[in-house]
Enzyme design. Structure first.
Site, PDB file in Angstrom:
ATOM      1  N   ASP A   1       0.830  -1.288   0.001  1.00 31.00           N
ATOM      2  CA  ASP A   1       0.062   0.175   0.074  1.00 31.00           C
ATOM      3  C   ASP A   1       0.924   1.277   0.006  1.00 31.00           C
ATOM      4  O   ASP A   1       1.625   1.706   0.988  1.00 31.00           O
ATOM      5  CB  ASP A   1      -0.878   0.117   1.263  1.00 31.00           C
ATOM      6  CG  ASP A   1      -1.958   1.176   1.443  1.00 31.00           C
ATOM      7  OD1 ASP A   1      -2.802   1.190   0.695  1.00 31.00           O
ATOM      8  OD2 ASP A   1      -1.339   2.231   1.751  1.00 31.00           O
TER       9      ASP A   1
ATOM     10  N   TYR B   1       2.705   9.746  -0.045  1.00 32.53           N
ATOM     11  CA  TYR B   1       3.912   9.254   0.548  1.00 32.53           C
ATOM     12  C   TYR B   1       5.189   9.441   0.141  1.00 32.53           C
ATOM     13  O   TYR B   1       6.286   9.143   0.550  1.00 32.53           O
ATOM     14  CB  TYR B   1       3.792   7.521   0.775  1.00 32.53           C
ATOM     15  CG  TYR B   1       2.217   7.206   1.543  1.00 32.53           C
ATOM     16  CD1 TYR B   1       1.685   8.156   1.914  1.00 32.53           C
ATOM     17  CD2 TYR B   1       2.058   6.043   1.519  1.00 32.53           C
ATOM     18  CE1 TYR B   1       0.515   7.762   2.835  1.00 32.53           C
ATOM     19  CE2 TYR B   1       0.835   5.517   1.927  1.00 32.53           C
ATOM     20  CZ  TYR B   1       0.112   6.493   2.508  1.00 32.53           C
ATOM     21  OH  TYR B   1      -1.221   6.159   3.444  1.00 32.53           O
TER      22      TYR B   1
ATOM     23  N   LYS C   1      -2.884   6.146  -4.332  1.00 32.54           N
ATOM     24  CA  LYS C   1      -3.805   6.910  -4.001  1.00 32.54           C
ATOM     25  C   LYS C   1      -3.596   8.206  -4.571  1.00 32.54           C
ATOM     26  O   LYS C   1      -2.283   8.754  -4.702  1.00 32.54           O
ATOM     27  CB  LYS C   1      -4.007   6.910  -2.429  1.00 32.54           C
ATOM     28  CG  LYS C   1      -4.071   5.687  -1.718  1.00 32.54           C
ATOM     29  CD  LYS C   1      -4.262   5.791  -0.200  1.00 32.54           C
ATOM     30  CE  LYS C   1      -3.874   4.552   0.446  1.00 32.54           C
ATOM     31  NZ  LYS C   1      -2.575   4.550   0.864  1.00 32.54           N
TER      32      LYS C   1
ATOM     33  N   HIS D   1      -7.628   9.558  -2.030  1.00 37.22           N
ATOM     34  CA  HIS D   1      -7.045   9.184  -0.808  1.00 37.22           C
ATOM     35  C   HIS D   1      -8.145   9.956   0.345  1.00 37.22           C
ATOM     36  O   HIS D   1      -8.162   9.032   1.583  1.00 37.22           O
ATOM     37  CB  HIS D   1      -5.630   9.984  -0.721  1.00 37.22           C
ATOM     38  CG  HIS D   1      -4.734   9.631   0.231  1.00 37.22           C
ATOM     39  ND1 HIS D   1      -3.432   9.618   0.345  1.00 37.22           N
ATOM     40  CD2 HIS D   1      -4.885   9.162   1.592  1.00 37.22           C
ATOM     41  CE1 HIS D   1      -2.824   9.077   1.136  1.00 37.22           C
ATOM     42  NE2 HIS D   1      -3.686   8.730   1.944  1.00 37.22           N
TER      43      HIS D   1
HETATM   44  N1  LIG Z   1      -5.645   5.917   3.704  1.00 36.79           N
HETATM   45  C1  LIG Z   1      -5.372   6.869   4.520  1.00 36.79           C
HETATM   46  O1  LIG Z   1      -5.797   8.129   4.964  1.00 36.79           O
HETATM   47  C2  LIG Z   1      -4.290   6.309   5.611  1.00 36.79           C
HETATM   48  C3  LIG Z   1      -4.060   6.861   6.843  1.00 36.79           C
HETATM   49  C4  LIG Z   1      -2.830   6.288   7.579  1.00 36.79           C
HETATM   50  C5  LIG Z   1      -2.457   4.961   7.213  1.00 36.79           C
HETATM   51  N2  LIG Z   1      -2.606   4.591   6.031  1.00 36.79           N
HETATM   52  C6  LIG Z   1      -2.064   3.197   5.437  1.00 36.79           C
HETATM   53  O2  LIG Z   1      -2.312   2.272   6.550  1.00 36.79           O
HETATM   54  C7  LIG Z   1      -0.865   1.724   6.800  1.00 36.79           C
HETATM   55  C8  LIG Z   1      -0.929   1.415   8.372  1.00 36.79           C
HETATM   56  O3  LIG Z   1      -1.168   2.456   9.118  1.00 36.79           O
HETATM   57  P1  LIG Z   1      -0.143   3.378  10.106  1.00 36.79           P
HETATM   58  O4  LIG Z   1       1.432   3.025   9.453  1.00 36.79           O
HETATM   59  O5  LIG Z   1      -0.732   4.402  10.319  1.00 36.79           O
HETATM   60  O6  LIG Z   1       0.018   2.587  11.369  1.00 36.79           O
HETATM   61  P2  LIG Z   1       0.074   0.919  11.995  1.00 36.79           P
HETATM   62  O7  LIG Z   1       0.443   0.121  10.965  1.00 36.79           O
HETATM   63  O8  LIG Z   1      -0.968   0.728  12.605  1.00 36.79           O
HETATM   64  O9  LIG Z   1       1.305   1.130  12.999  1.00 36.79           O
HETATM   65  C9  LIG Z   1       2.511   1.527  12.791  1.00 36.79           C
HETATM   66  C10 LIG Z   1       3.355   1.614  13.890  1.00 36.79           C
HETATM   67  O10 LIG Z   1       3.233   0.555  14.812  1.00 36.79           O
HETATM   68  C11 LIG Z   1       4.375  -0.027  14.997  1.00 36.79           C
HETATM   69  N3  LIG Z   1       4.426  -1.460  15.210  1.00 36.79           N
HETATM   70  C12 LIG Z   1       4.336  -1.969  13.699  1.00 36.79           C
HETATM   71  N4  LIG Z   1       4.201  -3.777  14.145  1.00 36.79           N
HETATM   72  C13 LIG Z   1       3.983  -3.567  15.523  1.00 36.79           C
HETATM   73  C14 LIG Z   1       4.000  -4.668  16.294  1.00 36.79           C
HETATM   74  N5  LIG Z   1       3.807  -6.002  15.968  1.00 36.79           N
HETATM   75  N6  LIG Z   1       4.043  -4.542  17.630  1.00 36.79           N
HETATM   76  C15 LIG Z   1       3.995  -3.296  18.082  1.00 36.79           C
HETATM   77  N7  LIG Z   1       4.142  -2.089  17.408  1.00 36.79           N
HETATM   78  C16 LIG Z   1       4.202  -2.433  15.991  1.00 36.79           C
HETATM   79  C17 LIG Z   1       5.340   0.472  14.027  1.00 36.79           C
HETATM   80  O11 LIG Z   1       6.676   0.759  14.721  1.00 36.79           O
HETATM   81  P3  LIG Z   1       7.974   0.106  14.169  1.00 36.79           P
HETATM   82  O12 LIG Z   1       8.051   0.644  12.598  1.00 36.79           O
HETATM   83  O13 LIG Z   1       9.225   0.559  15.001  1.00 36.79           O
HETATM   84  O14 LIG Z   1       7.881  -1.450  13.954  1.00 36.79           O
HETATM   85  C18 LIG Z   1       4.673   1.864  13.893  1.00 36.79           C
HETATM   86  O15 LIG Z   1       5.105   2.758  14.744  1.00 36.79           O
HETATM   87  C19 LIG Z   1       0.107   3.016   6.568  1.00 36.79           C
HETATM   88  O16 LIG Z   1       1.458   2.657   6.398  1.00 36.79           O
HETATM   89  C20 LIG Z   1      -0.555   3.448   4.956  1.00 36.79           C
HETATM   90  O17 LIG Z   1      -0.143   2.445   4.279  1.00 36.79           O
HETATM   91  C21 LIG Z   1      -3.454   5.046   4.963  1.00 36.79           C
END
Ligand SMILES: NC(=O)c1ccc[n+]([C@@H]2O[C@H](COP(=O)([O-])OP(=O)(O)OC[C@H]3O[C@@H](n4cnc5c(N)ncnc54)[C@H](OP(=O)(O)O)[C@@H]3O)[C@@H](O)[C@H]2O)c1
Length: 261
Positions: free
Chosen positions: A49, A54, A79, A110
């Site tokens: 994704d 990004y 997106k 997005h």
């Molecule tokens: N459409 C939208 O508006 C939108 C908005 C936000 C996100 N997204 C997409 O969704 C994806 C995921 O969301 P996100 O990046 O916001 O947050 P997330 O995946 O919920 O969380 C990422 C955070 O969690 C930590 N983490 C990862 N695996 C872990 C585990 N097993 N145990 C504990 N901590 C862990 C990571 O740290 P480390 O890196 O240190 O492991 C990072 O700080 C994004 O990367 C993006 O592609 C889309």
């Protein structure tokens, strides 16, 4: 123990299948995006994704190419930023160029541009689909009313809505509304917005010898929600994918659903 597999997929109304677990790349810049995607593909993820916003599509594309996993075996989502409404076609062309691919698998609006559904933007998305530049089209951060506005204007529903989601945000009504429109729910920020120290999570995790993060991701998969965790740490990228060798009991699913109440 059941065999670990990355092949759990859900069908989209556009006729393509999306792997239920993907690798998120928000805030992975430069080398981190390249290394993260390389690690994810090595581990077995087949869904990445990204987004124009990004600014890592070039690194994501390079990592996919260098991985040796064929393009046809990787599901790529990107997106269109809300600020690019009115310039949809050139935005997608730039994404394809940066990713180094002829088409993406899923292209999302997005955010609703200026908080509006923008059927004209959606018409441009339908054109891109018809031109074969993307295999499926969807939205992100749209309300049900905004989805209905797109359908009323074009007769075509988004294949998917990417929204913030996790057990603490579980909303049965939202699930039913999307299902009745054949819109697949894709959750983002599954871990960041969750309380990983919650006792219900800890209890269920201990029962399966898994972590709280793995229980959250498994909960998505069992519900048929697509989920895209992000990490820049190889062990956690691996941990987040190691969820295909256990199953949550119906009672455990109910306890997790209740966290959203
Ligand atoms: N459409 C939208 O508006 C939108 C908005 C936000 C996100 N997204 C997409 O969704 C994806 C995921 O969301 P996100 O990046 O916001 O947050 P997330 O995946 O919920 O969380 C990422 C955070 O969690 C930590 N983490 C990862 N695996 C872990 C585990 N097993 N145990 C504990 N901590 C862990 C990571 O740290 P480390 O890196 O240190 O492991 C990072 O700080 C994004 O990367 C993006 O592609 C889309």
């Amino acid at each position: 123990m059941t065999e670990r597999t990355s092949q759990e997929v859900v069908g989209l109304s556009d006729g393509v299948s999306i792997p239920l677990i993907g690798f998120g790349t928000w805030q992975l810049d430069g080398d981190d995006a390249y290394k993260g995607v390389r690690a994810a593909l090595e581990i077995g993820y087949r869904h990445i994704d990204t987004a124009t916003a990004y600014r890592n599509e070039d690194k994501v594309g390079a990592a996919i190419r260098d991985s040796g996993v064929g393009r046809e075996n990787v599901f790529i989502t990107t997106k269109c930023p809300p600020g690019n409404a009115g310039r949809e076609a050139e935005t997608l062309d730039a994404s394809l160029k940066d990713l180094g691919v002829d088409f993406v698998d899923l292209w999302l609006v997005h955010w609703p541009p200026n908080g509006e559904a923008r059927p004209d933007t959606w018409k441009a998305f339908i054109e891109a689909l018809e031109q074969g530049k993307t295999r499926a089209i969807g939205v992100s951060n749209y309300s049900i009313a905004q989805i209905d506005e797109l359908v009323a204007a074009t007769g075509r529903a988004p294949a998917l809505n990417q929204i913030p989601w996790n057990p603490f945000a579980f909303d049965e009504r939202e699930v039913a509304e999307l299902q009745s429109r054949h819109v697949v729910l894709e959750g983002y920020s599954p871990l960041k917005r969750s309380d990983l120290s919650n006792l219900v999570l800890a209890d269920i995790a201990a029962a399966h010898g898994k972590t709280a993060a793995q229980v959250i991701l498994r909960w998505h998969v069992e519900h048929g929600f697509v989920v895209i965790p992000r990490s820049q740490n190889r062990e956690r990228i691996e941990e987040n994918f190691d969820i295909f060798d256990f199953q949550l009991a119906p009672e455990e699913l109910r306890r997790l659903d209740a966290l959203g109440a």
